[in-house]
Design a protein around this motif. Structure first.
Motif, PDB file in Angstrom:
ATOM      1  N   ARG A 171       7.604  24.868 -11.796  1.00  0.00           N
ATOM      2  CA  ARG A 171       6.345  24.937 -12.536  1.00  0.00           C
ATOM      3  C   ARG A 171       5.388  23.893 -11.947  1.00  0.00           C
ATOM      4  NH1 ARG A 171       7.280  24.589 -18.900  1.00  0.00           N
ATOM      5  NH2 ARG A 171       8.696  22.883 -18.325  1.00  0.00           N
ATOM      6  N   PRO A 172       4.085  24.046 -12.146  1.00  0.00           N
ATOM      7  CA  PRO A 172       3.121  23.076 -11.580  1.00  0.00           C
ATOM      8  C   PRO A 172       3.130  21.758 -12.345  1.00  0.00           C
ATOM      9  CG  PRO A 172       1.960  24.738 -12.862  1.00  0.00           C
ATOM     10  CD  PRO A 172       3.392  25.170 -12.814  1.00  0.00           C
ATOM     11  N   LEU A 173       4.222  21.006 -12.205  1.00  0.00           N
ATOM     12  CA  LEU A 173       4.345  19.703 -12.854  1.00  0.00           C
ATOM     13  C   LEU A 173       4.192  18.604 -11.810  1.00  0.00           C
ATOM     14  CD1 LEU A 173       7.378  20.330 -15.258  1.00  0.00           C
ATOM     15  CD2 LEU A 173       4.943  20.711 -15.676  1.00  0.00           C
ATOM     16  N   GLY A 174       3.822  17.427 -12.267  1.00  0.00           N
ATOM     17  CA  GLY A 174       3.637  16.306 -11.351  1.00  0.00           C
ATOM     18  C   GLY A 174       4.177  15.020 -11.935  1.00  0.00           C
ATOM     19  N   ALA A 175       3.818  13.903 -11.304  1.00  0.00           N
ATOM     20  CA  ALA A 175       4.356  12.601 -11.696  1.00  0.00           C
ATOM     21  C   ALA A 175       4.040  12.259 -13.149  1.00  0.00           C
ATOM     22  CB  ALA A 175       3.806  11.521 -10.767  1.00  0.00           C
ATOM     23  N   GLY A 176       2.859  12.646 -13.629  1.00  0.00           N
ATOM     24  CA  GLY A 176       2.503  12.356 -15.010  1.00  0.00           C
ATOM     25  C   GLY A 176       3.407  13.067 -16.000  1.00  0.00           C
ATOM     26  N   ASP A 177       3.758  14.327 -15.696  1.00  0.00           N
ATOM     27  CA  ASP A 177       4.670  15.077 -16.561  1.00  0.00           C
ATOM     28  C   ASP A 177       6.062  14.457 -16.559  1.00  0.00           C
ATOM     29  OD1 ASP A 177       2.775  17.420 -17.073  1.00  0.00           O
ATOM     30  OD2 ASP A 177       2.908  17.453 -14.886  1.00  0.00           O
ATOM     31  N   TYR A 178       6.547  14.080 -15.359  1.00  0.00           N
ATOM     32  CA  TYR A 178       7.881  13.492 -15.260  1.00  0.00           C
ATOM     33  C   TYR A 178       7.934  12.123 -15.933  1.00  0.00           C
ATOM     34  CZ  TYR A 178       8.369  17.183 -11.755  1.00  0.00           C
ATOM     35  OH  TYR A 178       8.387  18.396 -11.106  1.00  0.00           O
ATOM     36  N   LEU A 179       6.831  11.397 -15.881  1.00  0.00           N
ATOM     37  CA  LEU A 179       6.786  10.096 -16.541  1.00  0.00           C
ATOM     38  C   LEU A 179       6.881  10.252 -18.055  1.00  0.00           C
ATOM     39  CD1 LEU A 179       6.510   7.090 -15.871  1.00  0.00           C
ATOM     40  CD2 LEU A 179       4.034   7.337 -16.109  1.00  0.00           C
TER      41      LEU A 179
END
Length: 498
Positions: free
Chosen positions: A371-379
């Motif tokens: 999915r279009p997730l990034g560092a902010g989502d993982y944080l």
């Protein structure tokens, strides 16, 4: 040489005696937390000696191995530590940048700039008499020049993060901040966006220009005088084009930077798009952060450490799926919650995890990395959960650039936030990345490049940057996943014990 060995043996015996008599069990438990970055102001053992003495104790106790390059780096960091104890970059007295005068700042910007003592030429003229005595005092006793930071680089597992975290735990200065570089750049872009949103709307027929990067640098400088970056890596063109101006602003405002990276400065953003615009930043970085090499050729994360049980499963193994189910059920049993989906709010977006229980998340690879997730989502996931199970991790191929990049960012974030991880994958850990021949899709891309008549340089930037960077970063991911399976890491990530 014999005399040196005798002195070293005597010193080790003294350190061990000191360890047995002076350090409590609680302090020893805090040791791993500080090495991994948990200490906030200064470590409780800082009073027992300096940074080098503490390193000697860790070596003598067997927690670390003696490494000449690590010792040389620590000597430099200890000198900086002494300077940082009494250092401050406040007040920040700088002239208003010319590119910030092209538009009238909003009330919010006025408030921000007033905090760092910025005044326009008109304001300076009207207050000249009032500030005369202060200006004369400043001329007589000019502000000391900020100390240089350090840029520590080397292969995976050579101890870069450990050394930086030891240094950070010993710095007795409350205006310090330790952050993963991805998270820092996310915060920078948020600040830039917020500042742009606060500007007045442009009037028809009137052009106004405003560059928010320098004000953002001043805003950060007001909050901290020491920035410690883990995993300094540039893969995004949006980051590459602003780094020079951003860091020039930070350095002008007296911020000291200590960073770790797998690459020397000259290889940052290697083969990246528009790299010529990025290259001047390398000179700025090297001017303010002398480089320290830790290329020892040893990956200390792969040394023999007690495992925390089986945490990495291969899908082809008998009952691997059932074993992971049992692991989740055992962890969930201790939670004061029921198994349910959770919806996380990340910057106005909703990220749904289908199976969670308390601080435990049971996720699939497609759920996290397709999915279009990034560092902010993982944080945000790392903030909410201390243990994450990742199922269906594929056997990565070079062509899986987006998935590999997200997986690398995911593990970097979890490692930095001490999140415990269990994995069900299609291949053993050391063979998780297949660097074999091009797939059919990659072959078609290469054919398209040839048919379009792109130059060799352009084709290299389209292929080498994506492939080479992912392979390079993936080596770090494998090394970190190896450490994340140890009992030491697993216990340190148990937030119920905090």
């Amino acid at each position: 040489m014999a005399a040196y060995r005798l002195r070293w043996t005597t010193r080790c015996l003294l350190r061990l005696t000191f360890k047995e008599t002076s350090l409590s069990r609680g302090v020893c438990c805090e040791l791993f937390k500080a090495v991994r970055g948990h200490a906030s102001v200064s470590a409780p053992w800082a009073a027992h000696g300096g940074l080098i003495r503490h390193y000697d104790r860790l070596v003598c106790s067997g927690s670390l191995r003696e490494d000449d390059k690590q010792r040389v780096a620590l000597l430099q960091l200890e000198q900086l530590n002494r300077v940082m104890t009494d250092y401050t970059n406040i007040p920040i007295l700088l002239p208003q940048p010319k590119d910030c005068l092209h538009s009238q700042p909003t009330s919010e910007l006025k408030n921000n700039t007033s905090k760092v003592n910025l005044r326009s030429p008109a304001e300076k003229k009207s207050n000249e008499k009032e500030d005369g005595d202060v200006d004369n005092t400043q001329e007589e006793s000019p502000k000391p020049h900020p100390p240089h930071g350090y840029y520590i680089h080397g292969d995976v597992g050579t101890g870069k993060t450990m050394l930086m975290d030891l240094f950070y735990s010993f710095v007795e200065n409350r205006r310090k901040k330790r952050v993963h570089f991805n998270a820092f750049m996310l915060d920078v872009h948020r600040r830039i966006h917020k500042l742009k949103q606060s500007l007045p709307k442009r009037r028809i027929g009137k052009m106004t220009m405003y560059d928010p990067i320098f004000p953002v640098a001043m805003e950060i400088a007001e909050e901290t005088c020491l920035l410690c970056f883990d995993e300094f890596q540039v893969v995004d063109i949006a980051d590459a084009v602003i780094l020079k101006q951003l860091f020039e602003g930070l350095f002008k405002c007296g911020v000291v930077v200590v960073a770790t990276s797998n690459r020397p400065p000259e290889e940052l953003y290697k083969n990246g798009l528009q790299r010529t615009a990025f290259v001047p930043f390398i000179g700025v970085l090297k001017e303010h952060c002398p480089t320290v090499s830790l290329d020892t050729g040893i990956d200390y994360r792969t040394r023999e450490m007690e495992a925390a049980g089986k945490l990495y499963y291969i899908s082809s193994e008998p009952d691997a799926e059932n074993a992971v189910n049992t692991l989740f059920e055992g962890l969930a049993y201790r939670q004061n919650d029921v198994t349910r989906p959770r919806v996380l709010n990340v910057q106005g977006r909703e990220v749904t995890l289908s199976r969670t229980c308390g601080t435990i998340a049971d996720c699939t690879f497609p759920e996290l990395c397709e999915r279009p997730l990034g560092a902010g989502d993982y944080l945000e996931i790392a903030r909410q959960f201390d243990t994450v199970i990742i199922r269906n991790v594929p056997h990565f191929r070079v062509g899986m650039k987006d998935q590999a990049r997200r997986f690398t960012t995911l593990i970097d974030t979890f490692y930095d936030q001490k999140v415990r991880v269990a994995i069900l994958a299609d291949a053993p850990l050391h063979r998780l990345l297949d660097q074999g021949p091009m797939t059919g899709g990659e072959a078609r891309d290469r054919l398209m490049i040839d048919e379009l008549g792109l130059t060799d340089e352009a084709s290299e930037r389209l292929t080498l940057f994506t492939a080479d960077e992912e392979v390079f970063a993936f080596q770090r991911t494998i090394s970190r996943l190896t450490e994340m399976q140890t009992e030491q890491y697993w216990l340190s990530g148990d937030r119920s014990r905090a």
